[in-house]
Scaffold this motif. Sequence first.
Motif, short mmCIF file in Angstrom:
data_model
loop_
_atom_site.label_atom_id
_atom_site.label_comp_id
_atom_site.label_asym_id
_atom_site.label_seq_id
_atom_site.Cartn_x
_atom_site.Cartn_y
_atom_site.Cartn_z
N ALA A 16 40.08 50.18 35.82
CA ALA A 16 40.08 48.92 35.06
C ALA A 16 40.73 47.80 35.85
O ALA A 16 40.26 46.65 35.84
CB ALA A 16 40.79 49.12 33.73
N VAL A 17 41.80 48.11 36.56
CA VAL A 17 42.44 47.10 37.42
C VAL A 17 41.46 46.65 38.50
O VAL A 17 41.36 45.45 38.80
CB VAL A 17 43.72 47.67 38.05
N GLY A 18 40.72 47.60 39.09
CA GLY A 18 39.72 47.24 40.08
C GLY A 18 38.64 46.34 39.50
O GLY A 18 38.19 45.38 40.16
N TYR A 19 38.24 46.62 38.28
CA TYR A 19 37.23 45.79 37.62
C TYR A 19 37.73 44.36 37.44
O TYR A 19 37.00 43.39 37.71
CB TYR A 19 36.88 46.40 36.26
N VAL A 20 38.98 44.21 37.03
CA VAL A 20 39.57 42.87 36.87
C VAL A 20 39.66 42.15 38.22
O VAL A 20 39.35 40.96 38.33
CB VAL A 20 40.98 42.97 36.23
N ILE A 21 40.05 42.90 39.25
CA ILE A 21 40.10 42.31 40.59
C ILE A 21 38.73 41.80 41.01
O ILE A 21 38.60 40.71 41.59
CB ILE A 21 40.61 43.36 41.60
N GLY A 22 37.68 42.58 40.69
CA GLY A 22 36.33 42.16 41.03
C GLY A 22 35.90 40.92 40.27
O GLY A 22 35.29 40.01 40.84
N ARG A 23 36.21 40.88 38.99
CA ARG A 23 35.83 39.72 38.17
C ARG A 23 36.57 38.47 38.61
O ARG A 23 36.01 37.36 38.62
CB ARG A 23 36.10 40.00 36.70
N ARG A 24 37.83 38.61 38.95
CA ARG A 24 38.64 37.46 39.35
C ARG A 24 38.42 37.06 40.80
O ARG A 24 38.80 35.96 41.20
CB ARG A 24 40.13 37.79 39.15
#
Length: 303
Positions: A16-24
Amino acid sequence: MQGVLTGFTVIATVIAVGYVIGRRGYLGQDGRTVLTRLAFNVATPALLFTMLAGADLSVVLSQRLLVTAIATGAAAVVFVAVAGPFLRWDAGRVTIGALCSSYVNAGNLGIPIAVYVLGDASLVAPVLLLQQIVMTPLALTVLDLSRPGERGSVLRRLTTPLRNPMAIGSLSGVAVAASGLTLLEPLVLIGNMSVPAVLLAFGISLRGAERPGRGEDRGALYLSALLKTVAQPLVAWAVGAGLFHLRGEALLDVVVIAALPAAQNLFTYASHYRVAERFARDSILLSTLLSVPALVAVAALLG
């Protein structure tokens, strides 16, 4: 139950942290690529080296390893038998599909589950040895040789595993375990980057991704996930109980390990070789979701 939930919670949080990093966009356009290269070429080879260097090589001759090998081979062979002649996939895609159908997440998920469910982290050692000494060098050799333009001399093709970072890390670790030498702490530190890098890269890849099962490969996707989470543990149970007469905790150990989902580092392999990346991502995600009820059922029935 606690071990299953703990292991999956840790993995889901980092993804989930990786997903947020990707979106941001914190790591830029090449963030996933950099993490993948770091994991494949540096961190994961170091992790494999340190894990295998400290392993007890006597597990190589154990019954549990034989059960694991048979169950793993059966799942992989079934996928190859279907994907090759019926789907007409090339060697690279078939290799990734076979790995997704049989290669268990023994590291970042298997260890916590082994601790909390089975009570002993060392119980994942047989599958780690099988995967890193046999499966990984063989699969990566096929992927190397199936690359466009990858031909070269016969000697170069035969020595392909010896030039692969994953195989080098694994084989070097086994050599150290056999020699009794002391581990190098810097390698332990570098190896600790592997799991976070792999999970973060996987999370970044989910940005903008469609729901698994919508592509043209959905039949193969469902097959790989079912082989991994249903067929493989069933074969492990049948072989363990029927052929090797395992009972109690010994039988529970091999079935739980077989029911683990496909490993996230398979996505690293697919990304590195640019082969079946979406299939690997979706298969890993689907098998991870399906493995939750599978592991709970195994623990309830055999625990």
